[in-house]
Scaffold this motif. Structure first.
Motif, mmCIF file in Angstrom:
data_model
loop_
_atom_site.group_PDB
_atom_site.id
_atom_site.type_symbol
_atom_site.label_atom_id
_atom_site.label_comp_id
_atom_site.label_asym_id
_atom_site.label_seq_id
_atom_site.Cartn_x
_atom_site.Cartn_y
_atom_site.Cartn_z
ATOM 1 N N UNK A 34 28.942 -5.736 38.116
ATOM 2 C CA UNK A 34 28.288 -7.044 38.036
ATOM 3 C C UNK A 34 28.606 -7.777 39.335
ATOM 4 N N UNK A 36 28.919 -10.699 41.862
ATOM 5 C CA UNK A 36 29.036 -12.153 41.847
ATOM 6 C C UNK A 36 28.908 -12.667 43.269
ATOM 7 N N UNK A 37 28.419 -13.908 43.431
ATOM 8 C CA UNK A 37 28.224 -14.435 44.787
ATOM 9 C C UNK A 37 29.552 -14.824 45.440
ATOM 10 N N UNK A 40 33.318 -13.401 45.308
ATOM 11 C CA UNK A 40 34.206 -13.596 44.159
ATOM 12 C C UNK A 40 34.573 -12.238 43.579
ATOM 13 N N UNK A 41 35.717 -12.142 42.886
ATOM 14 C CA UNK A 41 36.061 -10.877 42.249
ATOM 15 C C UNK A 41 34.942 -10.448 41.297
ATOM 16 N N UNK A 42 34.673 -9.147 41.283
ATOM 17 C CA UNK A 42 33.614 -8.618 40.422
ATOM 18 C C UNK A 42 34.226 -7.631 39.434
ATOM 19 N N UNK A 43 33.403 -7.181 38.493
ATOM 20 C CA UNK A 43 33.872 -6.208 37.511
ATOM 21 C C UNK A 43 33.055 -4.941 37.582
ATOM 22 N N UNK A 45 32.089 -1.385 35.423
ATOM 23 C CA UNK A 45 32.058 -0.859 34.056
ATOM 24 C C UNK A 45 31.582 0.589 34.085
ATOM 25 N N UNK A 101 33.607 -1.915 29.384
ATOM 26 C CA UNK A 101 32.409 -2.726 29.168
ATOM 27 C C UNK A 101 32.788 -4.200 29.149
ATOM 28 N N UNK A 102 31.812 -5.111 29.375
ATOM 29 C CA UNK A 102 32.114 -6.543 29.405
ATOM 30 C C UNK A 102 32.939 -7.009 28.205
ATOM 31 N N UNK A 103 33.908 -7.878 28.483
ATOM 32 C CA UNK A 103 34.819 -8.462 27.501
ATOM 33 C C UNK A 103 35.822 -7.447 26.958
ATOM 34 N N UNK A 143 24.297 -10.764 38.887
ATOM 35 C CA UNK A 143 25.297 -11.480 38.089
ATOM 36 C C UNK A 143 24.859 -11.632 36.634
ATOM 37 N N UNK A 144 23.557 -11.931 36.429
ATOM 38 C CA UNK A 144 23.124 -12.240 35.070
ATOM 39 C C UNK A 144 22.574 -11.030 34.317
ATOM 40 N N UNK A 145 22.950 -9.826 34.746
ATOM 41 C CA UNK A 145 22.518 -8.616 34.038
ATOM 42 C C UNK A 145 23.197 -8.535 32.667
ATOM 43 N N UNK A 146 22.459 -8.184 31.667
ATOM 44 C CA UNK A 146 23.075 -7.983 30.347
ATOM 45 C C UNK A 146 22.617 -6.697 29.684
#
Ligand SMILES: [Cu+2]
Lengths: 149, 205
Positions: A34, A36-37, A40-43, A45, A101-103, A143-146
């Motif tokens: 994901x 981020x602008x 910033x730290x990203x994640x 998965x 995965x997220x969270x 960033x807003x991918x889900x």
């Protein structure tokens, strides 16, 4: 003839080796970042399947694109408090799978060394407890991918 | 029989109280909300902060909008972006109605979250999102007002640090009244359903 036999034997070695390296029997799917602008730290998965008959233990990861790659876990504490913790190792059971995965589990990616845009591919190498490595291509998503990619 | 008037009054009051209880148990209309209804349990929206364009704003600037208040920080790579991405999907699902809503992303890390960083951050998620920052005291006052908590965790060797924070989304109506609380466990459908009710025609502003 002996040299040809030797070549054949070497060629068969990975298949016949009962103590195959952990990375050899792990497959990675759905690998994405994901983005981020503002650097910033990203994640990162990924879903890891262990196709072998012995456990594989992920202990770290590294990448030429990020100065720091850390194995993290987000968790929800009492009162809906969300926090992150470093994870020392992640065991993938034989024939099992572990999902980053997220969270939940994620690779925390910091100190990016080049400008990334959605659609790019980033190589991150997963390091296992026996010293073996699994290089994985991660797809960079906005960033807003889900939705699952 | 010495105090018939008092006896009558007591009986009347008792009947009245029972009636209230009964009506509370047997509401004619079913409770329309799918999220946790916090009407009357949380104070009205009130703050004075700096938005992601560097302007001082107050809750009054968002009167007329249904607001979704969320506490987070931009150096949070996993849960905050997931929440913001999900709110983006909610906005998309609301279509035109989403123009009546604002997502207020309040930074619990004002030291690092300048208006400029917040601006890039919120715009990466949704055009209805606004980043808000302020003095640590003002931020703390706002989190306390909504019983949300946050803790700065121990720093790492490179000087970076994480912040643990409440994960709820507080929904206020156009009058700044607290109405609903969404938690991460709540399905996205519930938020879409309830925002339709709050934003739809015929709903109180
Ligand atoms: Cu993390």
């Amino acid at each position: 003839m002996p040299s040809r036999l030797l070549l054949l034997a070497i060629g068969l070695l990975p298949v016949g080796n009962l103590l195959a390296a952990q990375a050899d029997h792990v497959t990675a799917t759905e690998a994405w970042i994901r983005l981020l602008p503002a650097r910033l730290p990203a994640s990162g998965y990924v879903t890891l399947h262990n196709t072998g008959s012995s456990a594989a233990t992920l202990v770290s990861a590294h990448s030429a694109t990020y100065g720091s790659v850390m194995l993290h876990q987000s968790s929800m504490g009492s009162g809906g408090m969300s926090s992150m913790n470093a994870v020392a190792q992640l065991v993938i059971a034989p024939q099992g799978k572990v999902t980053l995965a997220p969270a939940g589990y994620h690779l925390m990616l910091e100190q990016v060394s080049r400008a990334l845009t959605p659609g790019d591919s980033v190589d991150i190498t997963l390091d296992f407890a026996d010293g073996s490595h699994l290089p994985v291509h991660f797809l960079v998503r906005p960033a807003n991918a889900t939705d699952p990619q | 029989m010495k105090l018939p008037r008092f006896a009558h009054l007591t009986t009347l009051l008792l009947l009245f109280a029972v009636g209230l209880l009964l009506s509370a148990c047997h509401q004619d209309e079913p409770q329309p909300w799918q999220l946790t209804n916090i009407s009357g349990h949380m104070p009205d929206l009130s703050f004075r902060l700096t938005n992601d364009e560097g302007k001082t704003v107050t809750a009054d600037d968002y009167r007329g909008k249904v607001t979704l208040l969320y506490f987070g920080y931009t150096h949070c790579p996993d849960v905050c972006p997931l929440t913001m991405a999900q709110l983006h999907v909610v906005m998309q699902r609301l279509g035109k109605l989403a123009d009546g809503a604002s997502i207020l992303f309040v930074s619990v890390d004002p030291n690092r979250d300048t208006p400029a960083v917040l601006h890039e951050y919120v715009k990466a998620f949704d055009p209805h999102a606004v980043g808000l920052t302020g003095s640590p005291a003002d931020i703390e006052a706002l989190t306390k007002r909504y019983r949300a908590a946050f803790t700065r965790e121990a720093g790492k060797s490179d000087g970076s640090y994480d912040v643990s924070h409440s994960s709820g989304i507080y929904v206020f109506d156009g009058n700044g009244k607290a109405r609903l609380l969404a938690t991460p466990e709540d399905a996205q459908d519930k938020l879409v359903h309830d925002l339709h009710l709050l934003l739809g025609p015929g709903s109180a502003p």
